[in-house]
Design a protein around this motif. Structure first.
Motif, PDB file in Angstrom:
ATOM      1  N   VAL A  96       1.458  13.331  -7.280  1.00  0.00           N
ATOM      2  CA  VAL A  96       1.427  12.086  -8.057  1.00  0.00           C
ATOM      3  C   VAL A  96       2.774  11.862  -8.740  1.00  0.00           C
ATOM      4  N   GLY A  97       3.343  12.932  -9.248  1.00  0.00           N
ATOM      5  CA  GLY A  97       4.671  12.820  -9.857  1.00  0.00           C
ATOM      6  C   GLY A  97       5.737  12.456  -8.844  1.00  0.00           C
ATOM      7  N   LEU A  98       5.668  13.048  -7.659  1.00  0.00           N
ATOM      8  CA  LEU A  98       6.635  12.764  -6.603  1.00  0.00           C
ATOM      9  C   LEU A  98       6.557  11.296  -6.179  1.00  0.00           C
ATOM     10  N   ALA A  99       5.355  10.743  -6.129  1.00  0.00           N
ATOM     11  CA  ALA A  99       5.168   9.341  -5.759  1.00  0.00           C
ATOM     12  C   ALA A  99       5.357   8.395  -6.943  1.00  0.00           C
ATOM     13  N   GLU A 100       5.617   8.943  -8.116  1.00  0.00           N
ATOM     14  CA  GLU A 100       5.812   8.153  -9.334  1.00  0.00           C
ATOM     15  C   GLU A 100       4.611   7.247  -9.626  1.00  0.00           C
ATOM     16  N   LEU A 101       3.418   7.831  -9.494  1.00  0.00           N
ATOM     17  CA  LEU A 101       2.181   7.084  -9.736  1.00  0.00           C
ATOM     18  C   LEU A 101       1.513   7.447 -11.061  1.00  0.00           C
ATOM     19  N   ASP A 134       8.002  13.841   2.473  1.00  0.00           N
ATOM     20  CA  ASP A 134       9.268  13.228   2.885  1.00  0.00           C
ATOM     21  C   ASP A 134       9.260  11.714   2.725  1.00  0.00           C
ATOM     22  N   ASP A 135       8.097  11.125   2.475  1.00  0.00           N
ATOM     23  CA  ASP A 135       7.998   9.672   2.329  1.00  0.00           C
ATOM     24  C   ASP A 135       7.169   9.336   1.085  1.00  0.00           C
ATOM     25  N   PRO A 136       7.689   9.655  -0.105  1.00  0.00           N
ATOM     26  CA  PRO A 136       6.883   9.516  -1.327  1.00  0.00           C
ATOM     27  C   PRO A 136       6.465   8.089  -1.655  1.00  0.00           C
ATOM     28  N   SER A 137       7.342   7.112  -1.405  1.00  0.00           N
ATOM     29  CA  SER A 137       6.992   5.734  -1.743  1.00  0.00           C
ATOM     30  C   SER A 137       6.216   5.037  -0.633  1.00  0.00           C
ATOM     31  N   GLY A 138       6.077   5.703   0.520  1.00  0.00           N
ATOM     32  CA  GLY A 138       5.349   5.125   1.645  1.00  0.00           C
ATOM     33  C   GLY A 138       4.064   5.865   1.928  1.00  0.00           C
ATOM     34  N   LEU A 139       4.144   6.836   2.829  1.00  0.00           N
ATOM     35  CA  LEU A 139       2.957   7.550   3.279  1.00  0.00           C
ATOM     36  C   LEU A 139       2.247   8.269   2.136  1.00  0.00           C
ATOM     37  N   LEU A 140       2.995   8.948   1.271  1.00  0.00           N
ATOM     38  CA  LEU A 140       2.369   9.677   0.170  1.00  0.00           C
ATOM     39  C   LEU A 140       1.624   8.721  -0.760  1.00  0.00           C
ATOM     40  N   THR A 141       2.246   7.604  -1.087  1.00  0.00           N
ATOM     41  CA  THR A 141       1.593   6.620  -1.952  1.00  0.00           C
ATOM     42  C   THR A 141       0.337   6.060  -1.304  1.00  0.00           C
ATOM     43  N   GLU A 142       0.391   5.825   0.009  1.00  0.00           N
ATOM     44  CA  GLU A 142      -0.779   5.313   0.711  1.00  0.00           C
ATOM     45  C   GLU A 142      -1.938   6.308   0.654  1.00  0.00           C
ATOM     46  N   VAL A 143      -1.612   7.574   0.837  1.00  0.00           N
ATOM     47  CA  VAL A 143      -2.662   8.599   0.805  1.00  0.00           C
ATOM     48  C   VAL A 143      -3.250   8.727  -0.596  1.00  0.00           C
ATOM     49  N   LEU A 144      -2.414   8.801  -1.602  1.00  0.00           N
ATOM     50  CA  LEU A 144      -2.905   9.019  -2.961  1.00  0.00           C
ATOM     51  C   LEU A 144      -3.723   7.833  -3.469  1.00  0.00           C
ATOM     52  N   THR A 145      -3.275   6.609  -3.183  1.00  0.00           N
ATOM     53  CA  THR A 145      -4.028   5.446  -3.661  1.00  0.00           C
ATOM     54  C   THR A 145      -5.351   5.263  -2.916  1.00  0.00           C
ATOM     55  N   TYR A 146      -5.477   5.916  -1.757  1.00  0.00           N
ATOM     56  CA  TYR A 146      -6.744   5.883  -1.030  1.00  0.00           C
ATOM     57  C   TYR A 146      -7.805   6.730  -1.741  1.00  0.00           C
ATOM     58  N   HIS A 147      -7.395   7.550  -2.683  1.00  0.00           N
ATOM     59  CA  HIS A 147      -8.321   8.386  -3.449  1.00  0.00           C
ATOM     60  C   HIS A 147      -8.780   7.710  -4.742  1.00  0.00           C
ATOM     61  N   VAL A 148      -8.394   6.455  -4.956  1.00  0.00           N
ATOM     62  CA  VAL A 148      -8.688   5.771  -6.220  1.00  0.00           C
ATOM     63  C   VAL A 148      -9.468   4.488  -5.949  1.00  0.00           C
ATOM     64  N   VAL A 149     -10.602   4.340  -6.627  1.00  0.00           N
ATOM     65  CA  VAL A 149     -11.413   3.123  -6.557  1.00  0.00           C
ATOM     66  C   VAL A 149     -11.286   2.400  -7.895  1.00  0.00           C
ATOM     67  N   PRO A 150     -10.918   1.118  -7.887  1.00  0.00           N
ATOM     68  CA  PRO A 150     -10.683   0.408  -9.158  1.00  0.00           C
ATOM     69  C   PRO A 150     -11.959  -0.079  -9.840  1.00  0.00           C
TER      70      PRO A 150
END
Length: 212
Positions: A96-101, A134-150
């Motif tokens: 989460v820190g790496l993706a700046e989320l 290796d892709d914190p603002s792309g793939l990593l962000t996509e994966v992490l935000t898929y774990h969150v329901v608003p």
């Protein structure tokens, strides 16, 4: 059960025998005030159930009893900060820190987070972990935000299909204290953990958004 069935009859027989021997004493005994039922007293003093619901799952036993990483401690902080105090979620916190989320998650209101435990990331192929890092603002962000329901999902609301922050839908199946999440069938291993702005369900797998 036999003791309960015959005890009143034995008591009545004893009372009649006593009355036949000394009627006066039996009358005085009959006038004695009744004692309170201890069972009824115990039932009246029982504590009410927690209406917010309790945490559930085998990994809940590993949560500290006190301090910032305890259930009470995590409830005081927004979700990213609360997760940083829980050793079981250290890998997730690093990503989460790496993706700046962190600020995004801390600033959201009434969300539900499916948080993979450290072991879930350890089970992934090394090349997969490296690819998302290796892709914190792309793939990593996509994966992490898929774990969150608003929205807030209580255990009673948990089964269903929900849109995630990623935009893709996520399906949860199960009931009671037995739930699986996503196509991977990640199990909820500690559910209904409260933070200041989120309900957290710790899971034993990493959820990957569906490919287009």
């Amino acid at each position: 059960m036999k003791i309960r069935t015959y005890a009143p009859a034995l008591t009545l027989a004893a009372a009649l025998a006593l009355a036949s021997c000394s009627g006066g004493e039996a009358d005085e005994t009959a006038d004695a005030p009744e004692t309170s039922d201890p069972t009824t007293s115990e039932e009246m003093t029982e504590e009410p159930m927690d209406e917010t619901g309790a945490q559930f799952g085998p990994v809940c036993a590993d949560i500290p009893d006190d301090g910032p990483g305890s259930f009470d401690g995590m409830a005081q902080d927004p979700v990213a900060t609360a997760a940083s105090n829980n050793p079981a979620l250290s890998t997730l916190v690093d990503l989460v820190g790496l993706a700046e989320l962190g600020d995004t998650l801390n600033g959201a209101e009434d969300i539900t987070v499916f948080a993979p435990a450290n072991a879930a990331f350890e089970a992934l192929p090394e090349e997969t972990v490296q690819a998302v890092q290796d892709d914190p603002s792309g793939l990593l962000t996509e994966v992490l935000t898929y774990h969150v329901v608003p929205q807030t999902l209580t255990p009673e609301d948990l089964a269903g299909t929900f849109e995630t922050l990623n935009g893709a839908e996520l399906t949860v199946e199960g009931s009671g204290e037995d739930f699986t999440v996503g196509a991977e069938g990640a199990a909820v291993v500690c559910g209904n953990v409260q933070t200041a702005n989120a309900t957290v369900y710790i899971i034993d797998g990493v959820l990957l958004p569906p490919s287009e």
